[in-house]
Motif scaffolding. Structure first.
Motif, short mmCIF file in Angstrom:
data_model
loop_
_atom_site.label_atom_id
_atom_site.label_comp_id
_atom_site.label_asym_id
_atom_site.label_seq_id
_atom_site.Cartn_x
_atom_site.Cartn_y
_atom_site.Cartn_z
N ARG A 38 7.33 4.35 4.37
CA ARG A 38 7.35 3.04 3.72
C ARG A 38 8.67 2.80 2.99
O ARG A 38 9.27 1.73 3.08
CB ARG A 38 6.18 2.95 2.74
N LEU A 39 9.16 3.82 2.28
CA LEU A 39 10.41 3.69 1.55
C LEU A 39 11.58 3.43 2.48
O LEU A 39 12.45 2.61 2.20
CB LEU A 39 10.69 4.97 0.76
N ASN A 42 4.39 7.59 2.52
CA ASN A 42 5.25 7.01 1.48
C ASN A 42 6.72 7.07 1.87
O ASN A 42 7.47 6.12 1.60
CB ASN A 42 5.03 7.74 0.15
N HIS A 77 11.59 -0.10 3.71
CA HIS A 77 12.13 -0.98 2.66
C HIS A 77 13.65 -0.89 2.63
O HIS A 77 14.35 -1.90 2.55
CB HIS A 77 11.59 -0.57 1.28
N PRO A 110 5.70 5.71 -4.40
CA PRO A 110 6.82 4.78 -4.62
C PRO A 110 6.35 3.37 -4.98
O PRO A 110 6.47 2.44 -4.20
CB PRO A 110 7.54 4.80 -3.27
N ASP A 123 12.79 -12.63 -1.87
CA ASP A 123 13.35 -11.32 -2.21
C ASP A 123 13.04 -10.30 -1.12
O ASP A 123 11.88 -9.99 -0.89
CB ASP A 123 12.77 -10.86 -3.56
N PRO A 124 14.04 -9.74 -0.47
CA PRO A 124 13.78 -8.81 0.62
C PRO A 124 13.38 -7.41 0.13
O PRO A 124 12.90 -6.60 0.92
CB PRO A 124 15.12 -8.73 1.36
N GLU A 133 0.01 11.87 3.19
CA GLU A 133 0.27 10.78 2.22
C GLU A 133 1.74 10.69 1.88
O GLU A 133 2.30 9.60 1.77
CB GLU A 133 -0.53 11.02 0.93
N ARG A 190 5.48 -8.28 -4.30
CA ARG A 190 5.64 -9.73 -4.10
C ARG A 190 4.33 -10.45 -4.38
O ARG A 190 4.30 -11.48 -5.06
CB ARG A 190 6.09 -9.99 -2.66
#
Lengths: 329, 137
Positions: free
Chosen positions: B38-39, B35, B42, A309, B135-136, B31, A314
């Motif tokens: 992590r997504l 990911n 976010h 992804p 920017d978040p 892996e 930043r």
């Protein structure tokens, strides 16, 4: 997956070994490389000779960059005639007819690669020595007689306009891949276009030179890998890549092998002074290229061609803006 | 109403962490799990903060573009919709943000590349740096 690859390899070699059927042994998938899938194996032709140690490298679905496997194969084939430590290419499946995706089989070279080796566990003295050897290797890449090796027939010579050509190439990739507007990248493009330098000389450029693409065995560099982005161009492109702010941890050792040390060593080995202004441009270009690769990675992920992804980070955008005049720098 | 979006995301993250720590998986699978985690982190941050960020950014971009309208040629400023964005719902605010950023791209492309526009580039550059930091996503 392993059984499929075993079958695919057997079918491939049935047509490649002049009627004999080599035996594939010790097949094993290695690493989780972001740009390639790798399998190591030995090929025993059954003729009494030693088995040939090989590695199959297959393109993934959604790589960060589209590259031509046949060009890479030709570059590696030409480099067999050079003094560079490069893997010997053995077979090419350019269109993925045999292995499902474009693939290459190369002779396997001993060694391991560690992208963090310069800031890893080795004693400082060894790491600094390794850093100097990496610089010498880069000088060696740029010293290759690309015309004598016939690389001019494989790679386009941009002449003195290498910077403009590379910037144009990556802007084109951005236009093709972006899913939304990026004023940050437009800001950088304006700065880069305004200051594009001419090249003093044309060399073979690796374009992804890093410890993570170098095999090391017993303290010696045994191979420089991953020539998929190689092209003819300005040596400052590679020097800019290894001295860019984003990759300090990969290429520098704080307080012991800084940016100035690397550039000074490069100058000492080549006997030629580096244009510092041009180098600054290539460093900013390197950050821009990284940002565009993240844009392509994002699209590949959203289109389910990749499992990584990516997104423009930043840190990358902030660094790029500062390098291209934002914030008064 | 429970579970909220935030609670669902926190729950998903907790289950993934449980999976990652209690069940041995092949490296490739690990892996993918990393990911996914992590997504979701976010998404969790974005769900909370992105709508407000878009509204703030839209307001700041509007001011910036109107200010830059004095430095660009007429055709770049023509067609500009400087309407009030303060009451946009989340989806509209997101769409308007893309629209405004696209407009800023066109302004940047048309900024003459000479010293006369150093001040315009400085203002744009300062805004972009601020936005990247805030920017978040």
């Amino acid at each position: 997956m392993r059984d499929d690859i075993q079958v695919l390899l057997r079918q491939f070699f049935e047509t490649r070994l002049d009627g004999t059927q080599g035996m594939i042994t010790n097949l094993c998938r290695v690493g989780t490389g972001r740009s390639r899938q790798n399998w190591v194996f030995d090929l025993d032709r059954g003729d009494g000779g030693d088995p040939e140690p090989l590695i199959l490298r297959r393109d993934p679905d959604g790589g960060l960059v589209d590259t031509d496997r046949s060009v890479e194969f030709s570059v590696l084939d030409a480099l067999v005639g050079s003094r560079l430590p490069t893997p010997v290419p053995r077979w090419l499946d350019a269109d993925g007819h045999w292995f499902g995706k474009p693939s290459m089989i190369m002779r396997r070279v001993p060694g391991t690669c560690d992208y963090g080796v310069l800031n890893g566990e080795l004693p400082l003295e060894q790491r600094v020595e390794l850093a100097k050897r990496l610089c010498a290797l880069l000088v060696g890449v740029h010293a290759v007689d690309w015309q004598g090796l016939g690389l001019g027939d494989v790679l386009e010579d941009p002449g003195s306009h290498a910077a403009a050509a590379e910037l144009g190439r990556w802007v084109q990739i951005l236009r093709r891949e972006q899913l939304e507007p990026y004023p940050e990248l437009e800001f950088a493009i304006g700065w880069l276009r305004e200051r594009v330098p001419d090249s003093a000389r044309t060399v073979l450029v690796h374009a992804d030179f890093k410890p993570g693409n170098v095999l090391i065995a017993d303290g010696e560099i045994t191979a420089l890998l991953d020539w998929e982005l190689a092209h003819l161009g300005d040596p400052l492109e590679d020097l800019g890549w290894v001295t860019q702010p984003l990759r300090e941890r990969e290429h520098l050792i704080a307080g012991h092998w800084d940016r100035a040390d690397l550039v000074a060593e490069y100058e000492r080995l080549t006997g030629q002074p580096i244009d510092r202004q041009a180098l600054t441009w290539w460093q900013a270009y390197s950050t821009f290229k990284t940002a565009v690769m993240q844009v392509t990675g994002l699209r590949a992920f959203l289109e389910a061609r990749s499992h990584e992804p990516y997104r423009p980070a930043r840190r990358v955008l902030g660094t790029l803006l500062r390098q291209t005049g934002a914030g008064g720098e | 109403m429970h579970p909220t979006i935030d609670e669902q995301l926190r729950g998903a993250l907790r289950l993934l962490e449980l999976l990652g720590t209690t069940i041995p998986v092949p490296e490739d699978t690990h892996e993918v799990l990393v990911n996914v985690t992590r997504l979701l982190r976010h998404a969790q941050r974005a769900a909370v903060s992105v709508p407000a960020f878009h509204r703030r950014d839209n307001a700041e971009l509007t001011v910036l573009l109107v200010e830059l309208g004095e430095h660009v040629t007429e055709d770049a400023a023509a067609g500009w919709d400087g309407g009030d964005a303060g009451h946009d719902d989340d989806a509209t605010a997101a769409r308007r943000n893309v629209q405004l950023r696209s407009r800023l791209c066109r302004v940047i492309e048309r900024l003459p590349l000479d010293a006369s526009n150093d001040s315009a580039r400085a203002v744009v550059g300062a805004y972009l740096l601020r936005r990247v930091d805030q920017d978040p996503v």
